[in-house]
Scaffold this active site. Sequence first.
Site, PDB file in Angstrom:
ATOM      1  N   GLU A   1      -1.861  -9.973  -9.845  1.00 19.11           N
ATOM      2  CA  GLU A   1      -0.679  -9.732  -8.792  1.00 19.11           C
ATOM      3  C   GLU A   1       0.576  -9.115  -9.674  1.00 19.11           C
ATOM      4  OE1 GLU A   1      -1.099  -8.480  -5.856  1.00 19.11           O
ATOM      5  OE2 GLU A   1       0.596  -7.634  -5.899  1.00 19.11           O
TER       6      GLU A   1
ATOM      7  N   ASP B   1      -0.680  -5.839 -14.840  1.00 20.91           N
ATOM      8  CA  ASP B   1      -1.494  -5.071 -14.568  1.00 20.91           C
ATOM      9  C   ASP B   1      -2.923  -5.871 -14.900  1.00 20.91           C
ATOM     10  OD1 ASP B   1      -3.544  -3.162 -14.817  1.00 20.91           O
ATOM     11  OD2 ASP B   1      -2.031  -1.703 -14.840  1.00 20.91           O
TER      12      ASP B   1
ATOM     13  N   ASP C   1      -5.983  -1.023  -3.470  1.00 24.96           N
ATOM     14  CA  ASP C   1      -5.107   0.337  -1.908  1.00 24.96           C
ATOM     15  C   ASP C   1      -7.069   1.677  -2.224  1.00 24.96           C
ATOM     16  OD1 ASP C   1      -2.340  -0.985  -2.453  1.00 24.96           O
ATOM     17  OD2 ASP C   1      -2.424  -1.270  -4.498  1.00 24.96           O
TER      18      ASP C   1
ATOM     19  N   TYR D   1      -3.895  -9.393   4.494  1.00 22.04           N
ATOM     20  CA  TYR D   1      -4.652  -7.553   4.295  1.00 22.04           C
ATOM     21  C   TYR D   1      -5.623  -7.361   5.308  1.00 22.04           C
ATOM     22  CZ  TYR D   1      -5.378  -2.910   3.954  1.00 22.04           C
ATOM     23  OH  TYR D   1      -4.846  -0.874   4.049  1.00 22.04           O
ATOM     24  N   GLU D   2      -6.852  -7.849   5.176  1.00 23.86           N
ATOM     25  CA  GLU D   2      -7.500  -7.332   6.279  1.00 23.86           C
ATOM     26  C   GLU D   2      -7.784  -7.961   7.147  1.00 23.86           C
ATOM     27  OE1 GLU D   2     -10.772 -10.970   6.233  1.00 23.86           O
ATOM     28  OE2 GLU D   2     -12.019 -10.476   7.321  1.00 23.86           O
TER      29      GLU D   2
END
Length: 236
Positions: free
Chosen positions: A88, A115, A137, A213-214
């Site tokens: 991350e 990355d 994303d 996020y979910e």
Amino acid sequence: MRDLEKIRGSRVYGRRQGPALTKARQARLDEWLPKIEITLSAQGPSAAPESHFDLSLKDHWLEIGFGKGEHLAAQAKTHPDIGMIGCEPFLNGVSGLVDLVDQENLANVRIFTDDARLLMDSLPDRSIGRGFILFPDPWPKARHHKRRMVSAGNIVVLSRILKDGAELRIGTDHMEYCRWIMAHMLENPDFIWISDSPDDWRRRPDDWPASRYEIKSLAQGRKSSYLRFIRRPRST
Ligand SMILES: C[S@@+](CC[C@H](N)C(=O)[O-])C[C@H]1O[C@@H](n2cnc3c(N)ncnc32)[C@H](O)[C@@H]1O
């Protein structure tokens, strides 16, 4: 192997840093990161996942883009015999996972703060027992599709580093990206989609903890897809 310098030179799309960290969170990051951060040498040699841990583990799982780390930390807590490697680049996300590592005293977590593609390229063939790409994303505009984490090139790398029979889990709440993921994954003969019933991809399996996020997406009334693929066993 892809050209590491080329990737290093390219942008990691999205934010690297959000709001400034509080003093306490910065102090926790400063204390923990030197102990659990994965660093790669400039030559990008093949580094076995076990070389990043100081305890003997049954297997090593990889999460790409763990956000604030809720899913990764939950998996690490449930499976203390699995080495959880998370990638991350978003610093506030890294800090979120470090907080959970600290609270839960998780000895089996390692973090790569750049990355994910750099780390993936450093991993040996058949070295990862399970992979997670949760709510990557979606980059909805056509001109941004090349930024998507699920791409033909990244699938080839995942196929190389995953063990025979390893599961790759991909979650998304974006229907067009879901179709893209299915098309790209099934185009690669190394992966098999696993589905037990016509609509099970609409239900999160019990051993797939929810990610931040979910939860947000559900609260906003969106439905998610939970896609599970198996790395087809090699013939040799
Ligand atoms: C929409 S967020 C989802 C976060 C988390 N997986 C969740 O479900 O809550 C996508 C995450 O992928 C991360 N990301 C984007 N590009 C990445 C890359 N090249 N390597 C690693 N992580 C990346 C972003 O920083 C962001 O945290």
